[in-house]
Design a protein around this motif. Structure first.
Motif, PDB file in Angstrom:
ATOM      1  N   SER A 186     -12.781  87.924 -58.522  1.00 36.32           N
ATOM      2  CA  SER A 186     -12.205  87.798 -59.867  1.00 36.32           C
ATOM      3  C   SER A 186     -11.173  86.677 -59.960  1.00 36.32           C
ATOM      4  O   SER A 186     -10.967  86.114 -61.025  1.00 36.32           O
ATOM      5  CB  SER A 186     -11.550  89.100 -60.285  1.00 36.32           C
ATOM      6  N   HIS A 231     -20.989  93.082 -60.911  1.00 34.46           N
ATOM      7  CA  HIS A 231     -19.783  93.569 -60.248  1.00 34.46           C
ATOM      8  C   HIS A 231     -20.154  93.946 -58.810  1.00 34.46           C
ATOM      9  O   HIS A 231     -20.393  95.103 -58.485  1.00 34.46           O
ATOM     10  CB  HIS A 231     -19.207  94.763 -61.021  1.00 34.46           C
ATOM     11  N   GLY A 303     -13.007 100.567 -57.797  1.00 35.37           N
ATOM     12  CA  GLY A 303     -12.643  99.332 -58.491  1.00 35.37           C
ATOM     13  C   GLY A 303     -11.157  99.291 -58.772  1.00 35.37           C
ATOM     14  O   GLY A 303     -10.509  98.266 -58.648  1.00 35.37           O
ATOM     15  N   ALA A 305      -7.705 102.521 -58.697  1.00 30.22           N
ATOM     16  CA  ALA A 305      -7.456 103.894 -58.257  1.00 30.22           C
ATOM     17  C   ALA A 305      -7.903 104.907 -59.306  1.00 30.22           C
ATOM     18  O   ALA A 305      -7.657 104.731 -60.495  1.00 30.22           O
ATOM     19  CB  ALA A 305      -5.980 104.061 -57.957  1.00 30.22           C
ATOM     20  N   HIS A 324     -14.315 109.243 -54.683  1.00 31.90           N
ATOM     21  CA  HIS A 324     -13.417 108.114 -54.891  1.00 31.90           C
ATOM     22  C   HIS A 324     -13.749 107.088 -53.817  1.00 31.90           C
ATOM     23  O   HIS A 324     -13.815 107.421 -52.635  1.00 31.90           O
ATOM     24  CB  HIS A 324     -11.972 108.617 -54.740  1.00 31.90           C
ATOM     25  N   ALA A 325     -13.994 105.855 -54.217  1.00 36.72           N
ATOM     26  CA  ALA A 325     -14.377 104.840 -53.237  1.00 36.72           C
ATOM     27  C   ALA A 325     -13.549 103.588 -53.429  1.00 36.72           C
ATOM     28  O   ALA A 325     -13.015 103.339 -54.512  1.00 36.72           O
ATOM     29  CB  ALA A 325     -15.853 104.511 -53.384  1.00 36.72           C
ATOM     30  N   GLY A 327     -13.360  99.301 -52.306  1.00 38.13           N
ATOM     31  CA  GLY A 327     -14.060  98.165 -51.702  1.00 38.13           C
ATOM     32  C   GLY A 327     -13.663  96.905 -52.408  1.00 38.13           C
ATOM     33  O   GLY A 327     -12.760  96.892 -53.239  1.00 38.13           O
ATOM     34  N   MET A 328     -14.333  95.848 -52.082  1.00 39.99           N
ATOM     35  CA  MET A 328     -14.080  94.587 -52.761  1.00 39.99           C
ATOM     36  C   MET A 328     -15.293  93.677 -52.651  1.00 39.99           C
ATOM     37  O   MET A 328     -16.158  93.890 -51.803  1.00 39.99           O
ATOM     38  CB  MET A 328     -12.809  93.928 -52.219  1.00 39.99           C
ATOM     39  N   THR A 329     -15.330  92.683 -53.543  1.00 35.96           N
ATOM     40  CA  THR A 329     -16.446  91.750 -53.565  1.00 35.96           C
ATOM     41  C   THR A 329     -16.745  91.238 -52.154  1.00 35.96           C
ATOM     42  O   THR A 329     -17.917  91.138 -51.756  1.00 35.96           O
ATOM     43  CB  THR A 329     -16.101  90.572 -54.506  1.00 35.96           C
ATOM     44  N   GLN A 359      -8.366 106.897 -50.912  1.00 40.83           N
ATOM     45  CA  GLN A 359      -9.589 106.156 -51.213  1.00 40.83           C
ATOM     46  C   GLN A 359     -10.726 106.472 -50.255  1.00 40.83           C
ATOM     47  O   GLN A 359     -11.807 105.920 -50.370  1.00 40.83           O
ATOM     48  CB  GLN A 359      -9.297 104.655 -51.235  1.00 40.83           C
ATOM     49  N   ASP A 418      -4.646  94.285 -49.761  1.00 38.67           N
ATOM     50  CA  ASP A 418      -4.177  95.601 -50.171  1.00 38.67           C
ATOM     51  C   ASP A 418      -3.162  96.118 -49.161  1.00 38.67           C
ATOM     52  O   ASP A 418      -3.213  95.768 -47.977  1.00 38.67           O
ATOM     53  CB  ASP A 418      -5.341  96.601 -50.247  1.00 38.67           C
ATOM     54  N   ARG A 433      -1.576  96.528 -54.295  1.00 34.49           N
ATOM     55  CA  ARG A 433      -1.958  95.188 -53.887  1.00 34.49           C
ATOM     56  C   ARG A 433      -0.706  94.590 -53.262  1.00 34.49           C
ATOM     57  O   ARG A 433       0.410  94.858 -53.742  1.00 34.49           O
ATOM     58  CB  ARG A 433      -2.344  94.318 -55.097  1.00 34.49           C
ATOM     59  N   THR A 522     -13.111  92.765 -64.499  1.00 37.68           N
ATOM     60  CA  THR A 522     -13.763  93.928 -63.887  1.00 37.68           C
ATOM     61  C   THR A 522     -13.015  95.221 -64.203  1.00 37.68           C
ATOM     62  O   THR A 522     -13.153  96.210 -63.501  1.00 37.68           O
ATOM     63  CB  THR A 522     -13.906  93.753 -62.363  1.00 37.68           C
ATOM     64  N   LYS A 524      -9.723  95.953 -64.317  1.00 41.64           N
ATOM     65  CA  LYS A 524      -8.445  96.325 -63.700  1.00 41.64           C
ATOM     66  C   LYS A 524      -7.284  95.836 -64.549  1.00 41.64           C
ATOM     67  O   LYS A 524      -7.420  94.840 -65.257  1.00 41.64           O
ATOM     68  CB  LYS A 524      -8.336  95.668 -62.332  1.00 41.64           C
TER      69      LYS A 524
HETATM   70  P1  ADP Z   1     -13.573  93.300 -58.468  1.00 40.70           P
HETATM   71  O1  ADP Z   1     -14.778  92.497 -58.677  1.00 40.70           O
HETATM   72  O2  ADP Z   1     -13.702  94.781 -58.468  1.00 40.70           O
HETATM   73  O3  ADP Z   1     -12.336  92.822 -59.189  1.00 40.70           O
HETATM   74  P2  ADP Z   1     -12.297  92.541 -56.229  1.00 40.70           P
HETATM   75  O4  ADP Z   1     -12.928  92.261 -54.948  1.00 40.70           O
HETATM   76  O5  ADP Z   1     -11.602  91.460 -56.954  1.00 40.70           O
HETATM   77  O6  ADP Z   1     -13.409  93.126 -57.011  1.00 40.70           O
HETATM   78  O7  ADP Z   1     -11.312  93.761 -56.179  1.00 40.70           O
HETATM   79  C1  ADP Z   1     -11.086  94.463 -55.025  1.00 40.70           C
HETATM   80  C2  ADP Z   1      -9.772  95.137 -55.134  1.00 40.70           C
HETATM   81  O8  ADP Z   1      -9.810  96.179 -56.095  1.00 40.70           O
HETATM   82  C3  ADP Z   1      -9.362  95.816 -53.881  1.00 40.70           C
HETATM   83  O9  ADP Z   1      -8.849  94.921 -52.946  1.00 40.70           O
HETATM   84  C4  ADP Z   1      -8.334  96.810 -54.398  1.00 40.70           C
HETATM   85  O10 ADP Z   1      -7.095  96.205 -54.621  1.00 40.70           O
HETATM   86  C5  ADP Z   1      -8.899  97.202 -55.730  1.00 40.70           C
HETATM   87  N1  ADP Z   1      -9.599  98.479 -55.605  1.00 40.70           N
HETATM   88  C6  ADP Z   1     -10.915  98.695 -55.487  1.00 40.70           C
HETATM   89  N2  ADP Z   1     -11.181 100.018 -55.423  1.00 40.70           N
HETATM   90  C7  ADP Z   1      -9.993 100.655 -55.507  1.00 40.70           C
HETATM   91  C8  ADP Z   1      -9.587 102.034 -55.489  1.00 40.70           C
HETATM   92  N3  ADP Z   1     -10.452 103.026 -55.404  1.00 40.70           N
HETATM   93  N4  ADP Z   1      -8.270 102.286 -55.581  1.00 40.70           N
HETATM   94  C9  ADP Z   1      -7.369 101.317 -55.688  1.00 40.70           C
HETATM   95  N5  ADP Z   1      -7.683 100.005 -55.716  1.00 40.70           N
HETATM   96  C10 ADP Z   1      -8.977  99.683 -55.620  1.00 40.70           C
END
Ligand code: ADP
Length: 546
Positions: A186, A231, A303, A305, A324-325, A327-329, A359, A418, A433, A522, A524
């Motif tokens: 993003s 996404h 994506g 919390a 609850h999961a 991850g990241m791109t 998570q 993170d 973050r 996405t 957030k």
């Molecule tokens: P996106 O395409 O979802 O924006 P990013 O790779 O930019 O993908 O975002 C990943 C970030 O989103 C993670 O490093 C984390 O900070 C945040 N994230 C993803 N899932 C969670 C979750 N379940 N709880 C808290 N933060 C999350």
């Protein structure tokens, strides 16, 4: 001594081959962009993906070339997805919610030669097309009857375009380590960076993601991926659903509560996945119309919390289990999932929620560690915060064209950006973050924890916390609230609600009520924009401290 097994390469088109052979009749149902619901199945998807591949090759697309898609989740997008990688090319899913300047940057940086787009985005592309010189042709994902007048170069209706070939074609041979797909992060800071998935990483990630303690998919499931293909591979579902014969219900462009509910109900969906903002809309719709979710078994939330109140609502009121999961791109994207291990499965209601609010724990193929700023590993005690770093078979080793330089530490781990704790059982909890944590008097305050508690208030729709400069403490938390429609809350009322739920020194120094909170593409909360908006904000406690 070497093993004596066959070299069966892990290439993505084997997934759709398998789906067509073993689960050929399993449905893929989509809300089309044109309006009506369209039903097809995996055998048909494969047939038409072969045509896409054949047609791309006819247009001169060579292995490794990038083909962009700017599209919602529909059967045509899925065909394009498998057709592109089946031509040996690289699908580049572009997020249409990005600003035009970011789109231009990403499409040019990716070097896309063809752009396959939904009708929705034709006007958007027309506005920026003169800045996209590398694109040779636009394929509009529709039929001739719906093709609009357009200035887009060599524009053609998808149905006409694939209609020009017979589908008598073999997937283009590629190596399992060749690129299969590409997705840009993003880029909340700096330019977006391209993550390049290989065939092998996609196949292994999907195998790992589908396991019982992660998504737990089977041919008995009916899956609604609200999370878009653009996404991060729709959190693996574009691969793991066909791989396991789960039916797919594709929501198209309509992601509001009523539209999502309609599909969940009508198609008896058992598993669905999306970011929390989507679920806020669904839950509001359910409450407003007094509806139930009798078929839905599991909802995957990630994506950002998942608030505790959201988990409680799904589980206690609608009998839908939350996974609850996180991850990241850069991780393809799933890193952890929060199923309950036997050690915690028989805990009481609230203690179980405490675990689920974390998570989750890493799936096989992902290793994680937390470290201090000097890369010293920190203990897994559930209390110590550290930088969360990961390593694995589907984790990026560098960005496209080497942007950002070396992204791994000396042990080959990638810094996720993170901040997290990990407990004795391996459950990871994101506390923030790295750039969003509030540094108060040399200690860290988690903005996410405060937000989660604030949204537990019955009249709060959304909450965001940012650090505001403070003369004595460096930074103190400011809580920004959107109240629920027609509800009025006072600052005192909200602070009272939070009292005792967090440490005293974590309590926000001020509360502000707003109508809108900015979001990233996405879904957030866009903290950078909030920090900018409140840059000159003075906390009442700041004046007192001077
Ligand atoms: P996106 O395409 O979802 O924006 P990013 O790779 O930019 O993908 O975002 C990943 C970030 O989103 C993670 O490093 C984390 O900070 C945040 N994230 C993803 N899932 C969670 C979750 N379940 N709880 C808290 N933060 C999350």
């Amino acid at each position: 001594m070497k093993g004596l097994m066959q070299d069966w390469s892990l290439v993505c088109h084997r997934i759709i081959d398998h789906a067509a052979i073993q689960y050929g009749k399993r449905k893929v149902v989509s809300r089309s962009i044109e309006g009506p619901i369209v039903e097809t199945n995996y055998a048909e998807i494969r047939k038409r993906a072969l045509k896409v591949a054949q047609r791309l090759v006819k247009d001169g697309i060579k292995p490794g070339d990038r083909v962009g898609t700017l599209a919602w989740n529909t059967w045509r997008h899925l065909e394009a997805w498998y057709g592109i990688l089946g031509a040996g090319a690289v699908y580049h899913t572009v997020n249409p919610r990005l600003f035009p300047d970011q789109l231009i940057y990403i499409i040019n940086h990716g070097g896309d030669r063809v752009m396959m787009t939904d009708l929705t985005f034709v006007p958007l592309l027309e506005k920026i097309a003169d800045k996209l010189p590398a694109i040779e042709r636009y394929v509009i994902l529709t039929d001739r009857a719906h093709l609009p007048q357009t200035t887009l170069k060599n524009a053609v209706a998808y149905e006409d375009w694939i209609g020009e070939v017979d589908g008598n074609f073999k997937w283009v041979a590629v190596d399992e380590n060749d690129a299969a797909g590409m997705c840009y992060t993003s880029g909340t800071t700096g330019n977006p960076k391209g993550v390049v998935y290989s065939h092998r990483s996609n196949v292994l990630h999907s195998l790992a993601a589908a396991m019982p303690d992660v998504l737990g998919l089977s041919s008995h499931d009916i899956v609604l991926p609200v999370v878009p293909l653009f996404h991060a591979n729709s959190w693996s579902l574009a691969f793991s659903a066909p791989m396991n014969g789960a039916a797919l219900i594709m929501p198209g462009a309509k992601l509001d509560g009523a539209s999502v509910y309609e599909l969940l109900d009508k198609y008896q969906v058992t598993v669905t996945a999306a970011v929390p903002t989507v679920w806020l809309m669904l839950l509001a719709h359910l409450e407003q119309h007094n509806l139930k979710l009798p078929h839905l078994e599991r909802v995957l939330i990630g994506g950002s919390a998942c608030p505790r109140a959201m988990m409680e609502k799904f589980q206690d009121k609608y009998d839908v289990r939350v996974t609850h999961a996180w991850g990241m791109t850069e991780m393809s994207p799933i890193g952890t999932a929060g199923q309950l291990k036997p050690e915690v499965a028989s805990l009481g209601h609230d203690a179980k929620l405490d675990v689920q609010e974390k998570q989750g724990y890493s799936l096989f193929t992902v290793e994680m560690k937390i470290t201090d700023d000097n890369n010293k590993e920190l203990p897994w005690d559930g209390k110590t915060f550290g930088r969360l770093k990961v390593k694995g078979v589907a984790v990026a080793s560098s960005y496209f064209k080497g942007e950002g330089g070396n992204i791994l530490d000396k042990d080959g781990f990638f810094d996720t950006g993170d901040v997290a704790t990990i407990d004795e059982l391996g459950y990871m909890k994101i506390t923030d973050r790295a750039k969003d944590v509030i540094k108060s008097g040399g200690e860290w305050i988690s903005s996410i924890d405060i937000e989660n508690i604030a949204v537990g208030h019955p009249d709060v729709a959304e909450a965001a916390v940012i650090g505001i400069v403070h003369p004595k403490w460096d930074e103190r938390p400011l809580l920004i609230i959107i109240p629920k429609k027609d509800k009025k809350i006072s600052k005192a009322d909200l602070l009272k609600f939070m009292e005792g739920k967090i440490a005293k020194w974590w309590m926000p120094d001020d509360v502000i009520f707003v109508d809108e909170i900015p979001h990233t593409a996405t879904g957030k909360i866009l903290k950078t924009a909030l920090r900018e908006q409140f840059r000159d904000y003075r906390l009442p406690t700041a004046t007192a401290a001077e």
